[in-house]
Write a protein that holds these residues in place. Structure first.
Motif, PDB file in Angstrom:
ATOM      1  N   ARG A  92       0.833  -1.196   0.000  1.00  0.00           N
ATOM      2  CA  ARG A  92       0.000   0.000   0.000  1.00  0.00           C
ATOM      3  C   ARG A  92       0.876   1.259   0.000  1.00  0.00           C
ATOM      4  O   ARG A  92       0.534   2.256  -0.650  1.00  0.00           O
ATOM      5  N   SER A  93       2.008   1.222   0.672  1.00  0.00           N
ATOM      6  CA  SER A  93       2.940   2.352   0.639  1.00  0.00           C
ATOM      7  C   SER A  93       3.419   2.613  -0.782  1.00  0.00           C
ATOM      8  O   SER A  93       3.539   3.765  -1.217  1.00  0.00           O
ATOM      9  N   GLY A  94       3.704   1.535  -1.512  1.00  0.00           N
ATOM     10  CA  GLY A  94       4.098   1.686  -2.906  1.00  0.00           C
ATOM     11  C   GLY A  94       3.005   2.325  -3.738  1.00  0.00           C
ATOM     12  O   GLY A  94       3.275   3.170  -4.603  1.00  0.00           O
ATOM     13  N   ASP A  95       1.760   1.941  -3.477  1.00  0.00           N
ATOM     14  CA  ASP A  95       0.630   2.546  -4.185  1.00  0.00           C
ATOM     15  C   ASP A  95       0.553   4.043  -3.910  1.00  0.00           C
ATOM     16  O   ASP A  95       0.255   4.845  -4.805  1.00  0.00           O
ATOM     17  N   GLN A 129      10.479   9.296   3.349  1.00  0.00           N
ATOM     18  CA  GLN A 129      11.555   8.426   2.873  1.00  0.00           C
ATOM     19  C   GLN A 129      12.426   7.954   4.034  1.00  0.00           C
ATOM     20  O   GLN A 129      12.819   6.778   4.096  1.00  0.00           O
ATOM     21  N   ARG A 130      12.733   8.852   4.967  1.00  0.00           N
ATOM     22  CA  ARG A 130      13.554   8.466   6.119  1.00  0.00           C
ATOM     23  C   ARG A 130      12.822   7.482   7.020  1.00  0.00           C
ATOM     24  O   ARG A 130      13.432   6.546   7.557  1.00  0.00           O
ATOM     25  N   LEU A 131      11.522   7.678   7.192  1.00  0.00           N
ATOM     26  CA  LEU A 131      10.738   6.741   7.997  1.00  0.00           C
ATOM     27  C   LEU A 131      10.807   5.339   7.408  1.00  0.00           C
ATOM     28  O   LEU A 131      10.981   4.354   8.134  1.00  0.00           O
ATOM     29  N   MET A 132      10.679   5.248   6.087  1.00  0.00           N
ATOM     30  CA  MET A 132      10.707   3.927   5.464  1.00  0.00           C
ATOM     31  C   MET A 132      12.108   3.329   5.491  1.00  0.00           C
ATOM     32  O   MET A 132      12.264   2.105   5.596  1.00  0.00           O
ATOM     33  N   ASP A 195       2.025   6.384   8.089  1.00  0.00           N
ATOM     34  CA  ASP A 195       1.256   5.487   8.953  1.00  0.00           C
ATOM     35  C   ASP A 195       1.561   4.024   8.656  1.00  0.00           C
ATOM     36  O   ASP A 195       1.636   3.200   9.569  1.00  0.00           O
ATOM     37  N   HIS A 196       1.734   3.693   7.384  1.00  0.00           N
ATOM     38  CA  HIS A 196       2.054   2.308   7.030  1.00  0.00           C
ATOM     39  C   HIS A 196       3.450   1.925   7.519  1.00  0.00           C
ATOM     40  O   HIS A 196       3.670   0.781   7.948  1.00  0.00           O
ATOM     41  N   ALA A 201       6.506  -1.167  11.755  1.00  0.00           N
ATOM     42  CA  ALA A 201       7.347  -1.136  12.953  1.00  0.00           C
ATOM     43  C   ALA A 201       6.623  -1.729  14.155  1.00  0.00           C
ATOM     44  O   ALA A 201       7.207  -2.468  14.952  1.00  0.00           O
ATOM     45  N   ARG A 202       5.348  -1.408  14.296  1.00  0.00           N
ATOM     46  CA  ARG A 202       4.570  -1.943  15.418  1.00  0.00           C
ATOM     47  C   ARG A 202       4.437  -3.462  15.321  1.00  0.00           C
ATOM     48  O   ARG A 202       4.441  -4.172  16.329  1.00  0.00           O
ATOM     49  N   ARG A 203       4.335  -3.961  14.105  1.00  0.00           N
ATOM     50  CA  ARG A 203       4.231  -5.414  13.930  1.00  0.00           C
ATOM     51  C   ARG A 203       5.555  -6.098  14.262  1.00  0.00           C
ATOM     52  O   ARG A 203       5.564  -7.248  14.734  1.00  0.00           O
ATOM     53  N   ILE A 204       6.661  -5.402  14.035  1.00  0.00           N
ATOM     54  CA  ILE A 204       7.964  -5.955  14.429  1.00  0.00           C
ATOM     55  C   ILE A 204       8.038  -6.076  15.953  1.00  0.00           C
ATOM     56  O   ILE A 204       8.566  -7.058  16.489  1.00  0.00           O
TER      57      ILE A 204
END
Length: 238
Positions: A92-95, A129-132, A195-196, A201-204
């Motif tokens: 979804r981030s790619g979209d 970009q930095r977040l990802m 948010d994605h 990160a939360r799932r990690i």
């Protein structure tokens, strides 16, 4: 047989890292394409999203095959199920990066963003970009502390998102309705992209600790992970 099984698990993790790196690059390039009215770059970002979609489909196939053939339990089961959810976030981030590029293409040869908002949008793109990039690092290192910090980093994107709305609601706005719609959509795309990244990160955090991110004390999590590494075991509550 077990070696092949663990290689398949590792390959799922590798695919997630590659997806995170691809979508992180995509949001940066899409931002440049939009601000510079670079049609060729926008087209490249749009076309490159197919690679992310392909990676997600391949990951899903691997995960489903592992569930069917190996019937993993405990930590391994958590890896497979959580990876499926993370791949959906990354796809979804790619979209969303593609949506930014499509706005650039739609408004070519003009820029979709008024000059007085270029700095704000540029900062949103750089932060996204930095977040990802941090998300990709977290996927590799399984660093719970860094994963928990990512939510704080996301606050900066939210603040910039609110700043855009302040400009749109200002009586001095002079760029028209069409541009207002473009800016509103772009702000939403960046906010959702971030948010994605946070969701991954939360799932990690859940993958490593067995607890949801809002239930984890950062100091305790760090201590638990360190103890697990020292003892040669995976920290888990499952």
């Amino acid at each position: 047989m077990r070696d092949a099984y663990h290689e398949e698990l590792d390959s799922i993790g590798d695919s997630l890292v590659e997806m995170a790196r691809l979508v992180g690059s995509a949001i940066g390039r899409a931002t440049t394409a939009m601000l510079d009215a670079d049609l060729q770059l926008a087209e490249n970002v749009i076309a490159a999203d197919e690679k992310v979609d392909t990676l997600q489909r391949e990951l899903e196939t691997k995960a489903i095959n592992l569930l069917a053939r190996q019937q993993p339990v405990a930590t391994d089961l958590r890896i497979v199920v959580t990876s499926l959810r993370m791949s959906a976030d990354l796809e979804r981030s790619g979209d969303l990066a593609q949506h930014v590029a499509k706005v650039a293409r739609l408004r070519y040869p003009d820029s979709a963003v008024p000059r007085d908002l270029h700095a704000t949008i540029l900062e949103m793109g750089q932060l996204a970009q930095r977040l990802m990039a941090k998300t990709a690092e977290i996927l590799i290192t399984k660093d719970v502390d860094l994963a928990l910090q990512l939510e704080q980093d996301d606050d900066a994107i939210d603040l910039l998102h609110r700043t855009l709305f302040q400009h749109l609601m200002d009586d001095r706005w002079k760029h028209g309705i069409e541009t207002a719609v473009d800016v509103t959509l772009l702000g939403r795309y960046y906010e959702r992209f971030a948010d994605h990244a946070v969701s991954v990160a939360r799932r990690i955090v859940y993958l490593v600790t067995g607890d949801y991110a809002d239930e984890v004390d950062p100091a305790a999590a760090a201590e638990g992970v360190a103890e697990g590494v020292a003892e040669g075991v995976q920290p888990e509550n499952a």
